[in-house]
Scaffold this active site. Structure first.
Site, PDB file in Angstrom:
ATOM      1  N   SER A 127      26.647  -0.412 -17.512  1.00 10.86           N
ATOM      2  CA  SER A 127      26.040  -0.281 -18.847  1.00 10.86           C
ATOM      3  C   SER A 127      24.682  -0.951 -18.901  1.00 10.86           C
ATOM      4  CB  SER A 127      26.986  -0.946 -19.856  1.00 10.86           C
ATOM      5  OG  SER A 127      26.336  -1.150 -21.081  1.00 10.86           O
ATOM      6  N   TYR A 151      31.580  -8.257 -23.312  1.00 10.54           N
ATOM      7  CA  TYR A 151      31.659  -6.891 -22.786  1.00 10.54           C
ATOM      8  C   TYR A 151      30.650  -6.702 -21.648  1.00 10.54           C
ATOM      9  CZ  TYR A 151      30.564  -1.981 -22.214  1.00 10.54           C
ATOM     10  OH  TYR A 151      30.291  -0.751 -21.652  1.00 10.54           O
ATOM     11  N   LYS A 155      31.003  -6.010 -17.313  1.00 11.08           N
ATOM     12  CA  LYS A 155      30.382  -4.950 -16.501  1.00 11.08           C
ATOM     13  C   LYS A 155      29.572  -5.560 -15.349  1.00 11.08           C
ATOM     14  CE  LYS A 155      32.040  -1.408 -18.581  1.00 11.08           C
ATOM     15  NZ  LYS A 155      32.823  -0.380 -17.910  1.00 11.08           N
TER      16      LYS A 155
HETATM   17  P1  NAD Z   1      36.086   5.646 -24.451  1.00 10.16           P
HETATM   18  O1  NAD Z   1      36.754   4.494 -25.101  1.00 10.16           O
HETATM   19  O2  NAD Z   1      35.891   6.891 -25.220  1.00 10.16           O
HETATM   20  O3  NAD Z   1      36.859   6.029 -23.097  1.00 10.16           O
HETATM   21  C1  NAD Z   1      37.559   5.076 -22.339  1.00 10.16           C
HETATM   22  C2  NAD Z   1      38.883   5.706 -21.948  1.00 10.16           C
HETATM   23  O4  NAD Z   1      39.617   4.750 -21.168  1.00 10.16           O
HETATM   24  C3  NAD Z   1      39.765   6.050 -23.161  1.00 10.16           C
HETATM   25  O5  NAD Z   1      40.324   7.318 -22.972  1.00 10.16           O
HETATM   26  C4  NAD Z   1      40.850   4.978 -23.147  1.00 10.16           C
HETATM   27  O6  NAD Z   1      42.079   5.445 -23.669  1.00 10.16           O
HETATM   28  C5  NAD Z   1      40.946   4.669 -21.659  1.00 10.16           C
HETATM   29  N1  NAD Z   1      41.426   3.306 -21.377  1.00 10.16           N
HETATM   30  C6  NAD Z   1      41.027   2.143 -21.953  1.00 10.16           C
HETATM   31  N2  NAD Z   1      41.703   1.118 -21.422  1.00 10.16           N
HETATM   32  C7  NAD Z   1      42.542   1.641 -20.484  1.00 10.16           C
HETATM   33  C8  NAD Z   1      43.494   1.079 -19.598  1.00 10.16           C
HETATM   34  N3  NAD Z   1      43.740  -0.246 -19.566  1.00 10.16           N
HETATM   35  N4  NAD Z   1      44.171   1.898 -18.768  1.00 10.16           N
HETATM   36  C9  NAD Z   1      43.943   3.244 -18.791  1.00 10.16           C
HETATM   37  N5  NAD Z   1      43.061   3.823 -19.624  1.00 10.16           N
HETATM   38  C10 NAD Z   1      42.359   3.025 -20.442  1.00 10.16           C
HETATM   39  O7  NAD Z   1      34.682   5.119 -23.880  1.00 10.16           O
HETATM   40  P2  NAD Z   1      33.452   5.927 -23.288  1.00 10.16           P
HETATM   41  O8  NAD Z   1      32.345   5.855 -24.260  1.00 10.16           O
HETATM   42  O9  NAD Z   1      33.894   7.229 -22.788  1.00 10.16           O
HETATM   43  O10 NAD Z   1      33.069   4.970 -22.080  1.00 10.16           O
HETATM   44  C11 NAD Z   1      33.509   5.218 -20.764  1.00 10.16           C
HETATM   45  C12 NAD Z   1      32.995   4.114 -19.855  1.00 10.16           C
HETATM   46  O11 NAD Z   1      31.579   4.060 -19.927  1.00 10.16           O
HETATM   47  C13 NAD Z   1      33.494   2.724 -20.211  1.00 10.16           C
HETATM   48  O12 NAD Z   1      33.716   2.021 -19.015  1.00 10.16           O
HETATM   49  C14 NAD Z   1      32.321   2.120 -20.961  1.00 10.16           C
HETATM   50  O13 NAD Z   1      32.313   0.733 -20.859  1.00 10.16           O
HETATM   51  C15 NAD Z   1      31.158   2.754 -20.234  1.00 10.16           C
HETATM   52  N6  NAD Z   1      29.929   2.851 -21.031  1.00 10.16           N
HETATM   53  C16 NAD Z   1      29.959   3.469 -22.248  1.00 10.16           C
HETATM   54  C17 NAD Z   1      28.812   3.561 -23.010  1.00 10.16           C
HETATM   55  C18 NAD Z   1      28.817   4.185 -24.384  1.00 10.16           C
HETATM   56  O14 NAD Z   1      27.945   3.872 -25.174  1.00 10.16           O
HETATM   57  N7  NAD Z   1      29.756   5.059 -24.703  1.00 10.16           N
HETATM   58  C19 NAD Z   1      27.606   3.034 -22.515  1.00 10.16           C
HETATM   59  C20 NAD Z   1      27.605   2.419 -21.260  1.00 10.16           C
HETATM   60  C21 NAD Z   1      28.778   2.329 -20.525  1.00 10.16           C
HETATM   61  C1  WQD Z   2      21.864   1.728 -31.669  1.00  5.82           C
HETATM   62  C2  WQD Z   2      20.765   1.280 -32.624  1.00  5.82           C
HETATM   63  C3  WQD Z   2      21.336  -0.675 -33.890  1.00  5.82           C
HETATM   64  C4  WQD Z   2      24.566   1.161 -36.194  1.00  5.82           C
HETATM   65  C5  WQD Z   2      25.898  -0.121 -27.600  1.00  5.82           C
HETATM   66  C6  WQD Z   2      26.399  -1.177 -26.659  1.00  5.82           C
HETATM   67  C7  WQD Z   2      25.910  -0.895 -25.264  1.00  5.82           C
HETATM   68  C8  WQD Z   2      26.240   0.530 -24.834  1.00  5.82           C
HETATM   69  C9  WQD Z   2      25.723   1.505 -25.832  1.00  5.82           C
HETATM   70  C10 WQD Z   2      28.403   0.455 -23.789  1.00  5.82           C
HETATM   71  C11 WQD Z   2      20.570  -0.229 -32.651  1.00  5.82           C
HETATM   72  C12 WQD Z   2      21.167   0.518 -34.800  1.00  5.82           C
HETATM   73  C13 WQD Z   2      23.528   0.934 -35.310  1.00  5.82           C
HETATM   74  C14 WQD Z   2      24.292   1.144 -37.587  1.00  5.82           C
HETATM   75  C15 WQD Z   2      21.973   0.702 -37.098  1.00  5.82           C
HETATM   76  N1  WQD Z   2      27.656   0.737 -24.768  1.00  5.82           N
HETATM   77  N2  WQD Z   2      22.252   0.706 -35.764  1.00  5.82           N
HETATM   78  N3  WQD Z   2      23.016   0.915 -37.989  1.00  5.82           N
HETATM   79  O1  WQD Z   2      24.037  -1.466 -29.742  1.00  5.82           O
HETATM   80  O2  WQD Z   2      22.271  -0.054 -28.592  1.00  5.82           O
HETATM   81  O3  WQD Z   2      24.490  -0.194 -27.626  1.00  5.82           O
HETATM   82  O4  WQD Z   2      26.261   1.172 -27.122  1.00  5.82           O
HETATM   83  O5  WQD Z   2      28.094   0.028 -22.716  1.00  5.82           O
HETATM   84  O6  WQD Z   2      26.554  -1.805 -24.442  1.00  5.82           O
HETATM   85  O7  WQD Z   2      25.905  -2.437 -27.079  1.00  5.82           O
HETATM   86  O8  WQD Z   2      24.218   1.077 -29.714  1.00  5.82           O
HETATM   87  O9  WQD Z   2      24.716   2.828 -31.358  1.00  5.82           O
HETATM   88  O10 WQD Z   2      25.479   0.459 -31.830  1.00  5.82           O
HETATM   89  O11 WQD Z   2      23.063   0.994 -31.937  1.00  5.82           O
HETATM   90  O12 WQD Z   2      20.839   0.487 -37.526  1.00  5.82           O
HETATM   91  O13 WQD Z   2      25.199   1.316 -38.425  1.00  5.82           O
HETATM   92  O14 WQD Z   2      21.165   1.632 -33.948  1.00  5.82           O
HETATM   93  O15 WQD Z   2      20.831  -1.838 -34.481  1.00  5.82           O
HETATM   94  O16 WQD Z   2      19.190  -0.459 -32.826  1.00  5.82           O
HETATM   95  P1  WQD Z   2      23.687  -0.270 -28.978  1.00  5.82           P
HETATM   96  P2  WQD Z   2      24.468   1.365 -31.256  1.00  5.82           P
END
Ligand code: NAD
Ligand code: WQD
Length: 340
Positions: A127, A151, A155
């Site tokens: 991430s 979190y 990672k």
């Molecule tokens: P999500 O929560 O939609 O998907 C995660 C999936 O993993 C879900 O289906 C959940 O049921 C499953 N899961 C959680 N814990 C589990 C466990 N202990 N055993 C088996 N399954 C489990 O999240 P996402 O947005 O699809 O994210 C996927 C990956 O990408 C995650 O590792 C997240 O940290 C990473 N990531 C997400 C974002 C984002 O903004 N969505 C950004 C950067 C990194």
């Molecule tokens: C985006 C922008 C907020 C909600 C998160 C995790 C990051 C990664 C991606 C997993 C920011 C603004 C948001 C609202 C707002 N996930 N905002 N009003 O915080 O950049 O990243 O998701 O790895 O680790 O931290 O994403 O969508 O929450 O926010 O003004 O109600 O929108 O301040 O500037 P963020 P976000």
């Protein structure tokens, strides 16, 4: 070459979109998910979009070594894509041990099982949050890691564990992909983001306002050192992220050891840019008011995506308007997400 791919967390937001692209590219897909943050319905829809079935779905916790042994014994897994994790930054501050247990413990259990079963290819979901309070943008993979919440620390810790394991197991190949802000939905309207409770992320908040489930957006701060004062992020279409994983599979054998890549677009959008683009794409007004900064937020996070472009020829193709359009389409067709 078609591969058999184990996708942990395959029913989730990014996992489900990735399963579609894997099936479309001819790979066999095995999913392991405990559905703690997803619906099995998403996997039905994956098969419908791809026109091919998922080979097997194991409903299990990724920390469960016995379940992992069963998966690796029953399928000739060539590569693993590890999405399963908890991802809510605010929650990770409240329950850090749970985050370390699931995100770090899940990764160590998986990597140990892979080792025992002779599986040596892994794509890991990292991430942009590991960069923390970045002072210089765009961020390259060499920018210093400075996680500011549990979190993000999970990672970063996993990346270090994977680097150590690669030093220990010379044949191991790991790609850690640092996603920036995945957003949008499948253009079919069948798959999308379906957070439980109040969305943490901005895009599902916007779609829930547009569909009438929420009243207004709080814009978290307009006094950041950015052109309009609101936070800037690198939003990337979830289908681009999914396609990035298919490309990653083709490049797992390029080099042994751990390779790290940003998955972003290199383009930053402010909160107000996003609100305007969403209003245009959806035709729905988004009532919003300026609120205080959200604790822990940073001014600007934008990727330098050139490393992955040079290595694989891969770049994100879809723009912010497409993310808004597709997210809105999913929300319109599924006002309450996957719930019946
Ligand atoms: P999500 O929560 O939609 O998907 C995660 C999936 O993993 C879900 O289906 C959940 O049921 C499953 N899961 C959680 N814990 C589990 C466990 N202990 N055993 C088996 N399954 C489990 O999240 P996402 O947005 O699809 O994210 C996927 C990956 O990408 C995650 O590792 C997240 O940290 C990473 N990531 C997400 C974002 C984002 O903004 N969505 C950004 C950067 C990194
Ligand atoms: C985006 C922008 C907020 C909600 C998160 C995790 C990051 C990664 C991606 C997993 C920011 C603004 C948001 C609202 C707002 N996930 N905002 N009003 O915080 O950049 O990243 O998701 O790895 O680790 O931290 O994403 O969508 O929450 O926010 O003004 O109600 O929108 O301040 O500037 P963020 P976000």
């Amino acid at each position: 070459m078609p591969k058999t791919v184990l996708v942990t967390g395959g029913a989730g937001f990014i996992g489900s979109h990735t399963c579609v692209e894997l099936l479309r590219s001819g790979h066999e897909v095995v999913v392991l998910d405990d559905h703690s943050n997803s619906s099995p319905e998403a996997l039905e829809r994956v098969a419908k979009i791809a026109g091919r079935p998922i080979a097997a779905v194991h409903t299990a916790d990724v920390r469960d070594r016995r379940a992992l042994d069963e998966v690796f014994t029953s399928h000739p897994v060539d590569a693993v894509i590890h999405f399963a994790a908890k991802k809510a930054v605010g929650e990770s501050v409240r329950i850090p041990l749970t985050y370390y247990d699931i995100n770090v413990g899940g990764t160590t259990a998986l990597v140990a099982a892979m080792h025992d079963h002779g599986v040596h290819r892994l794509v890991f979901s990292s991430s942009c949050s590991i960069y923390g309070n970045a002072t210089v943008v765009p961020l390259t993979e060499e920018s210093p890691a400075a996680p500011t919440n549990p979190y993000a620390t999970t990672k970063w810790t996993c990346e270090q564990i994977l680097a150590d394991q690669c030093r220990h197991v010379p044949g191991l190949r790991v790609l850690a992909l640092r996603y920036f802000n995945p957003a949008g939905a499948h253009p079919s309207g069948l798959l999308g983001e379906d957070p439980s409770g109040v969305p943490n992320n901005i895009m599902p908040f916007l779609t829930q306002i547009a569909v009438g489930r929420r009243e207004e957006l709080s814009v978290f701060g307009d006094d950041y050192p950015t052109p309009d004062g609101t936070g800037i992020r690198d939003y990337i279409h979830v289908v681009d992220v999914a396609e990035g994983h298919v490309a990653a599979l083709d490049h797992l054998d390029d080099e042994p050891g751990l390779q790290v890549f940003n998955l972003g677009t290199g383009r930053g959008s402010s909160v107000l840019d996003l609100v305007r683009t969403f209003e245009e794409a959806s035709g729905q007004p988004i009532p919003h008011r300026i609120a205080p900064r959200r604790p822990g937020d940073v001014a600007e996070l934008v990727a330098d995506p050139s490393k992955v472009a040079a290595a694989w020829g891969w770049t994100a193709r879809r723009d912010l308007a497409a993310m808004c359009r597709d997210a809105w389409h999913f929300q319109q067709l599924n006002p309450y997400g996957y719930a019946p």
